[in-house]
Scaffold this active site. Structure first.
Site, PDB file in Angstrom:
ATOM      1  N   GLU A 233       0.831  -1.197   0.000  1.00 40.85           N
ATOM      2  CA  GLU A 233       0.000   0.000   0.000  1.00 40.85           C
ATOM      3  C   GLU A 233       0.873   1.257   0.000  1.00 40.85           C
ATOM      4  OE1 GLU A 233      -2.602  -0.446   3.430  1.00 40.85           O
ATOM      5  OE2 GLU A 233      -2.702  -2.602   3.085  1.00 40.85           O
TER       6      GLU A 233
ATOM      7  N   GLU B 122      -9.848   5.785   2.951  1.00 39.07           N
ATOM      8  CA  GLU B 122     -10.192   4.994   4.138  1.00 39.07           C
ATOM      9  C   GLU B 122     -10.102   5.895   5.362  1.00 39.07           C
ATOM     10  OE1 GLU B 122      -8.572   1.078   6.675  1.00 39.07           O
ATOM     11  OE2 GLU B 122      -7.590   1.690   4.810  1.00 39.07           O
TER      12      GLU B 122
END
Length: 449
Positions: free
Chosen positions: A253, A364
């Site tokens: 990520e 997120e």
């Protein structure tokens, strides 16, 4: 006299032992001062036992490597220029004999038609419903560069961790790690989105039927407000493979993140993450554990990005590229147009040692439901997708790296947001921005109690 002297000596030792925790705390506060922040850090300033401080300091001594040069950033960060062969990555047991790869054997081949379209029209997406005069200024950079000092050749810049960085975490084990996710009922084709611990998303994702060898996207950078210290807001690319409902999910990520708990402030920062066991024990943010090998002397992972986008003003974005080296199997990270940041060695992974099965792009947040209400922590710009260019946050030019190491536009994507009254996402396609989407939201509002 001997007895009196011995008695005085014993008394001195007793006083010293009583004062030691306070002396150590004072020393650490002087050398690692508390961050200045609008958020309340009171609970992190509690008195800490000397054994715990000693354990923390031993850990910091492992990850804060001796610098060749130290740079003080205007935002308070300390950037240590560490010899590249002394960086934390090489402490990993699987990398003891690892030879640092200076450059990838190949970089992904570009799609000439897409590059021509982007070069000829770097203006806002025509699909934007906004009439704003905002414009894109590529090249959001890092604050520690402002005083002009650079890390010497052969070193890599590493943001120094402090005692207070660790104390903000739940424990020493949790420092630098994402909260363990507790899977709930989730769609089988969207693995990493519906999860426990209050994680909420607005993402686009690929299907699981194809073999993926990397991805790229350009993301504009904002400074969303965070309600409480242990919440965060991020925008990132996920490269995923493995069992999404098991304990062997592999994930790479990268993107930007605002996390007061991790960094001690509310600035957006470039970050990376990796795990090979569903966030349980392996991996971490940035360089807070061994694993990711940095090769670039100009980019500090975990350092603040500046300037940032403003509502109805200039938009600043960053480009993230992650791809697998076709010959050596390491997963490289690129930043901007052609800067190589470093790589995740193939040895770290199980499923990703072969290929990825899914890519996700998006936002997120953590919703801790303080006071029993939905968090007001913002995602992206804090505005919903329909507000469009200059107001909502965007991902543009979503691309996939295929088995031939070629970049192509991500054509077949799905989108998902758990609660569109809090955060949402709207995708589109055009020649200039390719596959793109707007996303985000304010969190708590009358429709999101």
């Amino acid at each position: 006299m001997g007895t009196a002297a011995a008695s005085r000596k014993r008394g001195f030792h007793q006083v010293f032992l009583l004062l030691f925790p306070f002396l150590l705390s004072f020393f650490l506060l002087i050398h690692y001062p508390l961050p200045v922040s609008a958020l309340n850090y009171t609970k992190y300033n509690r008195q800490v036992s000397s054994p715990r401080l000693e354990r923390i300091q031993r850990h910091l001594n492992k990850i804060n490597k001796p610098p060749v040069l130290t740079i003080e950033s205007p935002d308070g960060d300390i950037i240590d220029c560490v010899h590249k062969r002394k960086q934390p990555a090489l402490d990993h047991p699987l990398l003891k004999n690892h030879k640092i790869q200076k450059v990838p054997t190949q970089t992904p081949k570009l799609n000439p038609l897409m590059e021509e379209a982007k070069a000829s029209s770097p203006s806002p997406s025509p699909s934007s419903s906004s009439s704003s005069s905002s414009k894109i200024i590529e090249g959001a950079w890092q604050m520690w560069h402002r005083n002009g000092t650079r890390c010497p050749k052969g070193t890599v810049p590493i943001r120094r961790s402090s005692v207070h960085d660790v104390l903000r975490a739940k424990s020493l084990f949790d420092f630098g790690k994402k909260q363990t996710r507790i899977p709930l009922a989730r769609r089988s084709d969207a693995p990493d989105v519906v999860s426990g611990n209050g994680h909420e998303h607005a993402i686009a994702y690929t299907g699981t039927s194809q073999e993926v060898y990397g991805a790229r996207a350009t993301i504009n950078v904002w400074d969303p407000s965070i309600q409480v210290v242990n919440e965060f807001s991020l925008s990132q690319v996920w490269i995923l493979s493995g069992s999404f409902d098991g304990s062997d999910l592999n994930s790479i990520e990268a993107g930007w993140q605002v996390s007061p708990e991790l960094y001690g402030d509310s600035r957006p920062r470039l970050f990376t993450y990796w795990t090979s066991d569903s966030y349980q024990a392996t991996g971490c943010y940035n360089l807070l554990c061994s694993g990711f090998i940095q090769t670039n002397s100009r980019i500090a992972i975990g350092a603040a990005i500046s300037p940032v986008s403003t509502y109805a003003g200039n938009q600043f974005d960053i480009t993230i590229l992650i791809w697998k080296d076709p010959k050596l199997g390491n997963w490289w990270m690129g930043f901007g147009d052609n800067l190589l940041v470093g790589y995740w060695p193939a040895e770290l992974f199980t499923h990703l040692a072969d290929h990825a099965t899914m890519v996700e792009w998006g936002g997120e947040v953590v919703n801790s439901r303080a006071n029993g209400q939905h968090t007001s922590t913002q995602m992206g710009s804090g505005h919903f997708a329909e507000d469009g260019f200059g107001k909502a946050s965007y991902f543009r030019n979503l691309e996939i790296v295929d088995v031939d190491n070629s970049l192509s536009s991500a054509q077949e994507i799905s989108t998902l947001a758990e609660n569109t009254n809090c955060y949402n996402i709207k995708s589109s396609y055009n020649n200039e921005w390719g596959t793109h989407f707007y996303y985000g939201g304010p969190g708590r509002n009358p429709q999101c109690p």
